[in-house]
Design an enzyme around this catalytic site. Structure first.
Site, short mmCIF file in Angstrom:
data_model
loop_
_atom_site.label_atom_id
_atom_site.label_comp_id
_atom_site.label_asym_id
_atom_site.label_seq_id
_atom_site.Cartn_x
_atom_site.Cartn_y
_atom_site.Cartn_z
N GLY A 159 0.82 -1.21 0.00
CA GLY A 159 0.00 0.00 0.00
C GLY A 159 0.85 1.25 0.00
O GLY A 159 0.59 2.20 -0.75
N GLU A 172 5.01 4.73 6.49
CA GLU A 172 5.64 3.85 7.47
C GLU A 172 5.11 2.47 7.13
O GLU A 172 3.91 2.22 7.23
CB GLU A 172 5.25 4.34 8.87
CG GLU A 172 6.10 3.74 9.97
CD GLU A 172 5.40 2.56 10.58
OE1 GLU A 172 5.54 1.45 10.04
OE2 GLU A 172 4.72 2.75 11.59
N CYS A 194 4.06 -2.42 14.37
CA CYS A 194 5.15 -2.12 13.43
C CYS A 194 6.49 -2.47 14.05
O CYS A 194 7.46 -2.73 13.36
CB CYS A 194 5.20 -0.63 13.10
SG CYS A 194 3.63 0.18 13.07
#
Lengths: 526, 526
Positions: free
Chosen positions: A245, A265, A302
């Site tokens: 994405g 990110e 993350c």
């Protein structure tokens, strides 16, 4: 207060005509909440037009006014009360306590950026006074400040429906910088997004901000995101999500007639290095810390510690036994969406089947839907370096332990891994020289380096860096968490020989905003 | 000291095998200087490999050592003496006095960056001390500094063979940041590049820097540039030149598996707005200032005032008469290359033939070769807005005056022009309210805004911005002139809970480098 499934364009609830979708409760797989009425790309353009129309007024707001707006957003989010937590829980399956903490973090983040706006050092004021007598040429009066880039598009994260979503870090930092924001609501948590979006719109109204300063838009598929990023009125993009994405948005932005910055990110496996000395201590505690960091929140961070580098030999074996024990006693927690769970299964299966990889242990499948078993795998350093795909992110509660024979080989292997958000070293005093050799390597690979501890848990503060070399992010020169994030949405402008009355307040001799300034090369506190 | 036509790879004179080219004296059109032995792309990779090999040592140099390296480069450039000026004059046809001034600026710039390195605020130190007692969770110790990006490729400008070329602003700022530099020598001034390149290499040797910290490479055509930008070891690019060249590098960098930042300073027409009050003064002086800024250096400046917006009416007519008089008494000066001159002719002819454009005046053709006549053209605001191509840069001594009927129409037109390096307003006290209305528009269009004066002449200082929205540059968030330029080559890294002995010097409690630091939110001077 119930969510209606409408976008919010410049304060106005707006029904789109592109079709509808509904959220899914991942713990049951059932559709929940309102039919969300997705916008067409043509309908979307009302939001970017409103943002552009609001920009001249909003960028010129005084620090105190802008700070009050940010604080009022926090107040309005808190005033939603339990409905927000319950809605986010239903849409994400994240535990209530975690979501309460995340709400606190979201509101704390908004209030922190209010303080940043008031202190004003993000304006980066520099003044080089005129030197009319200088030879061979006089120096003009030169004054620099940072100004807002323009309307910003924000794509929120599935895994932080509050802190990295509608009014999360990207939105807070862009609003703090003076940029109107258009948020593309995440389709996994539309009702949560709508409740927060309405809170932002109410705050804008209460504090007299132009309505176009904020919009929340819903769309189907990727088309609306591409339309947003390629809209000529949008001047910057914040994104937290998958590598695919993020790279699509980066490519779309680079392909514009006028390219714009994209702060995506994207992905990180957050290597953890266990040095030999760390194995002299309490192995059960170390293993428990690792497995907790790996499985907490179903591993959907993350900064999840996806890779752990462990010395070969008996002490390492004992640590791995302790890890296995901790993993076996862990249970799966419902993941954010069925798609994320399917992707996790695929990656975990890849590791389980990889020839050079052994399964250390798996936990149990959770009782609700989409709660796969946590798992830890192990391999040797040579195989890790040689085999394709072992270093790729597994988004979820699965980790790979890599056994290394010596620190030199380890350093060479670490020098070849992709860019990361974090890198962690576990060691004791006996490991300091090894750590000293590894640090320069890790500095080129990661945005944050930890000594001990675990990478999950990201402080929102001045010194935080939640960023890192590609592909951890698309732009390593910045951070998406912490106060430095405001600098992503700014550009410098220099004013030459302007009369005091025409200078922006930030640059006037009288320093009415009491800013830190670099004057003729010397930093001056107000 | 005579140039040999060799590249300099990590201190070693290196003959390429891709073919040869020679410089041209633009004042005669004749080939001069040595046969330059261009590198193949395979031979080029020795330079990037040497830069990557030098990076770990160079990035870790102490501020004082790095500052002395920069100062020694300046000393070594000065020690070349007259040969440098004569060589640059032969290759560029720029006047000797101008080149002497440019050498002073180049060396001053290197010494300024040495001071920046010593003061160290580009390191952006932030320290958030641990809060072990904080509830619900303790805060770790967090410390941030900026680190060097990695090896940088620099493409020098034809129009500043010293100050924006081999050891110019991009090279100085990248070296200051701790990045090794590979310069692609400009094919219009290879001997100048080689003399300066050898000076840099001598300075590296004298100050004990790793030899790979600097290389100068020569190549044929665009292939070598593309190879340099797509080399996986290169981590950032500085470029000053044409829009076509800059966009090609931007696209090449964006297409890499790992995209990297490109700072391309490309094109600008630097609008100058004359407000009505400015026409009450000495029109001849104003006109003379304009024509001098337009024609100086044959108009070959990024900040050349290509567009001048002038009120319709009698006072504007009188100003234009004075401009015509000044232009008619001006003579062409030799341009940098025959190609640049041909491009100038093409653009000047386009304006001369454009239906809605009148020729105000032309000067005389210069006596040497490639010295086309300066020219000023005029058009109406409506035509300027309607006609394609009138707002495009003419690189050289040609300007377009646009007559505007009122400030509202002017503001609307300015809001639609492309991004610019500069925008200038000429006015008096009676124009302040008009200027106040224009400033917010100009702030979104330009990186530097002047009140009075002319945009040519760019100070190298702390407050300078030589940058601006696309397509003036590829990245409006920065500047290529002035001390802020160092920030282009850095990225932040956060250190969490590191013992003092493992922390970089910049982050230790004792603050051995006496840095400005933000500690727990408060800026502290050393």
């Amino acid at each position: 207060m119930t969510a209606t499934g409408q976008s919010i364009i410049a304060g106005v609830a707006t029904s789109g005509t592109a079709g509808t979708f509904r959220a899914v409760d991942p713990s049951t797989g059932e559709a929940i909440g309102p039919e969300v009425q997705a916008l067409t790309t043509a309908e979307l353009s009302a939001a970017t037009a409103a943002a552009a129309a609001a920009f001249p007024e909003y960028r010129a707001t005084a620090p105190e006014d802008r700070a009050r707006f940010l604080e009022t957003i926090a107040d309005e989010i808190e005033s939603i009360g339990d409905e927000l937590i319950e809605t986010a829980h239903a849409e994400s399956a994240l535990p209530l306590a975690r979501l309460q903490g995340e709400r606190g973090r979201t509101c704390g983040q908004l209030r922190l950026f209010a303080r940043v706006v008031r202190r004003g050092d993000h304006l980066g004021v520099r003044i080089d006074p005129a030197q009319p007598e200088r030879q061979p040429l006089p120096r003009p009066d030169l004054r620099m400040r940072q100004v807002a880039l323009g309307p910003v598009a924000v794509f929120g994260a599935s895994n932080f429906p509050l802190a990295f979503s509608t009014a999360g870090g990207d939105t807070a930092s862009a609003l703090a910088a003076g940029c109107p924001v258009v948020v593309k609501g995440h389709n996994a948590h539309p009702a949560t997004a709508e409740l927060v979006g309405r809170a932002v719109a109410r705050a804008a109204e209460r504090t007299g901000m132009p309505a176009g300063v904020f919009s929340l838009v819903f769309g189907l598929g990727n088309e609306i995101g591409a339309a947003l990023v390629t809209d000529p009125l949008i001047q910057g993009v914040g994104f937290t999500g998958s590598r695919g994405g993020g790279l699509a948005l980066v490519a779309a932005a680079a392909g514009r007639p006028q390219p714009i910055p994209v702060y995506a990110e994207m992905s990180s496996v957050n290597p953890v290095v266990v040095l030999p000395g760390a194995l002299d201590g309490d192995l059960a505690a170390l293993a428990s810390g690792y497995v907790t960091s790996l499985t907490n929140g179903s591993g959907q961070f993350c900064t999840n510690p996806g890779l752990l580098f462990l010395p070969t030999g008996a002490a390492g074996d004992r640590f791995l036994d302790a890890v296995g024990e901790a993993v076996r006693s862990s249970a799966g927690q419902t993941m954010l969406t069925p798609q994320i769970r399917a992707h996790f299964d695929q990656r975990a299966e890849f590791l389980a089947q990889a020839p050079a990889v052994a399964t250390v242990a798996t936990g149990t499948v959770g009782q609700a839907a989409n709660a796969p078993a946590p798992a830890v795998f192990a391999t040797e350093l040579d195989d890790f370096v040689a085999e394709e795909g072992l270093a790729e992110e597994v988004f979820g509660a699965a980790g790979l332990v890599i056994r290394y024979p010596d620190v030199d080989s380890l350093a060479a292997a670490l020098g070849r891994i992709e860019g990361q958000l974090t890198a962690t070293i576990h060691g004791t005093e006996s490991d300091v020289e090894d750590a000293r050799a590894l640090l320069p390597v890790l500095e080129t690979r990661a945005g944050r380096i930890l000594w001990g501890g675990w990478p999950t848990g990201v402080e929102v503060s001045d010194a935080m860096v939640h960023g890192g070399p590609f592909p951890a992010t698309s732009d390593s020169r910045t951070t998406s968490v912490g106060t430095l994030a405001i600098e992503r949405w700014q550009r410098p402008v220099c004013y030459q020989d302007l009369p005091q009355g025409l200078l922006p307040e930030a640059l006037r001799d009288a320093n009415p905003w009491e800013l830190v300034r670099r004057v003729d090369g010397t930093l001056e506190l107000p």
